[in-house]
Design a protein around this motif. Structure first.
Motif, short mmCIF file in Angstrom:
data_model
loop_
_atom_site.label_atom_id
_atom_site.label_comp_id
_atom_site.label_asym_id
_atom_site.label_seq_id
_atom_site.Cartn_x
_atom_site.Cartn_y
_atom_site.Cartn_z
N ARG A 75 -4.20 10.66 -6.57
CA ARG A 75 -3.83 10.80 -5.29
C ARG A 75 -4.55 12.43 -4.89
O ARG A 75 -4.78 12.46 -3.70
CB ARG A 75 -2.34 10.79 -4.89
N ASP A 79 -6.54 13.79 -1.75
CA ASP A 79 -6.30 15.15 -0.91
C ASP A 79 -7.38 16.07 -0.80
O ASP A 79 -7.92 16.64 0.01
CB ASP A 79 -5.05 15.65 -1.55
N PRO A 96 -4.64 12.41 4.49
CA PRO A 96 -4.04 11.47 3.12
C PRO A 96 -2.60 11.04 3.34
O PRO A 96 -1.81 11.65 3.89
CB PRO A 96 -3.93 12.60 2.30
N GLY A 97 -2.39 9.80 2.88
CA GLY A 97 -1.16 9.28 2.93
C GLY A 97 -1.24 7.86 2.28
O GLY A 97 -2.15 7.09 2.31
N LEU A 98 0.11 7.33 2.23
CA LEU A 98 0.22 5.83 1.75
C LEU A 98 -0.11 5.07 2.81
O LEU A 98 0.03 5.34 4.28
CB LEU A 98 1.48 5.67 1.28
N ARG A 99 -0.83 3.73 2.61
CA ARG A 99 -1.13 2.55 3.68
C ARG A 99 -0.49 1.50 3.32
O ARG A 99 -1.17 0.60 3.00
CB ARG A 99 -2.64 2.58 3.96
N SER A 105 0.65 0.31 -3.25
CA SER A 105 0.23 1.78 -3.55
C SER A 105 -1.24 2.17 -3.10
O SER A 105 -1.86 3.23 -3.58
CB SER A 105 0.11 1.28 -4.96
N TYR A 106 -1.62 1.79 -2.05
CA TYR A 106 -2.87 2.18 -1.29
C TYR A 106 -2.69 3.58 -0.69
O TYR A 106 -1.94 3.77 0.34
CB TYR A 106 -3.30 1.50 -0.27
N TYR A 107 -3.22 4.56 -1.19
CA TYR A 107 -3.43 5.99 -0.71
C TYR A 107 -4.77 6.44 -0.37
O TYR A 107 -5.58 6.41 -1.16
CB TYR A 107 -2.87 6.95 -1.99
N CYS A 123 -7.11 5.72 -3.49
CA CYS A 123 -6.61 5.58 -4.83
C CYS A 123 -5.51 4.47 -4.72
O CYS A 123 -4.73 4.40 -4.22
CB CYS A 123 -5.76 6.93 -5.29
N SER A 127 1.97 6.38 -7.49
CA SER A 127 2.17 7.54 -7.48
C SER A 127 1.96 7.98 -8.92
O SER A 127 1.54 9.15 -9.28
CB SER A 127 3.74 8.01 -7.26
#
Length: 127
Positions: A75, A79, A96-99, A105-107, A123, A127
């Motif tokens: 992750r 970023d 950037p962030g979780l989707r 876990s799609y970041y 990624c 986490s």
């Protein structure tokens, strides 16, 4: 599944500089420039880690713009990709962030490149 792919860009040097900066956090760099005698004088070059997997060809940009998602191992790389791409002149298309609507876990992070293509780093590691 895909060995390599690429896009047409309106300003090769501008796009090359953008992708050099944006892809560096993912461990990719500019690897090869095809000699102009093999391209009819058109600028063509490739990015990758060990071999060229993403190619730029100077010409007319795709209409509509395309979407490419580049793999990130962490992750933090996502970023760093986002920050580098914005610093290189890209425009925000999703911080950037979780989707979780894609996968738990799609970041990912999304940026428009100089020709308006939707470029993403993603990624899938938890986490």
């Amino acid at each position: 599944m895909i060995d390599h792919s690429g896009i047409s860009v309106t300003d090769f040097d501008r796009s090359k500089a953008f992708y050099e900066q944006a892809l560096a956090p993912l461990g990719s760099s500019f690897l090869v420039m095809v000699p102009p005698e093999h391209t009819g004088g058109v600028k063509v070059g490739g990015f990758g880690k060990d071999s060229a997997a993403f190619w730029l060809t100077e010409g007319t940009a795709q209409k509509p713009p395309v979407h490419f998602a580049f793999a990130a191992q962490t992750r933090d790389q996502v970023d760093a990709f986002y920050q580098a791409a914005i610093a290189a002149g890209g425009t925000d298309n999703g911080k950037p962030g979780l989707r979780p609507h894609y996968h738990a876990s799609y970041y990912g992070a999304f940026v428009h490149d100089p020709d308006g293509n939707n470029i993403e780093a993603v990624c899938h590691a938890p986490s």
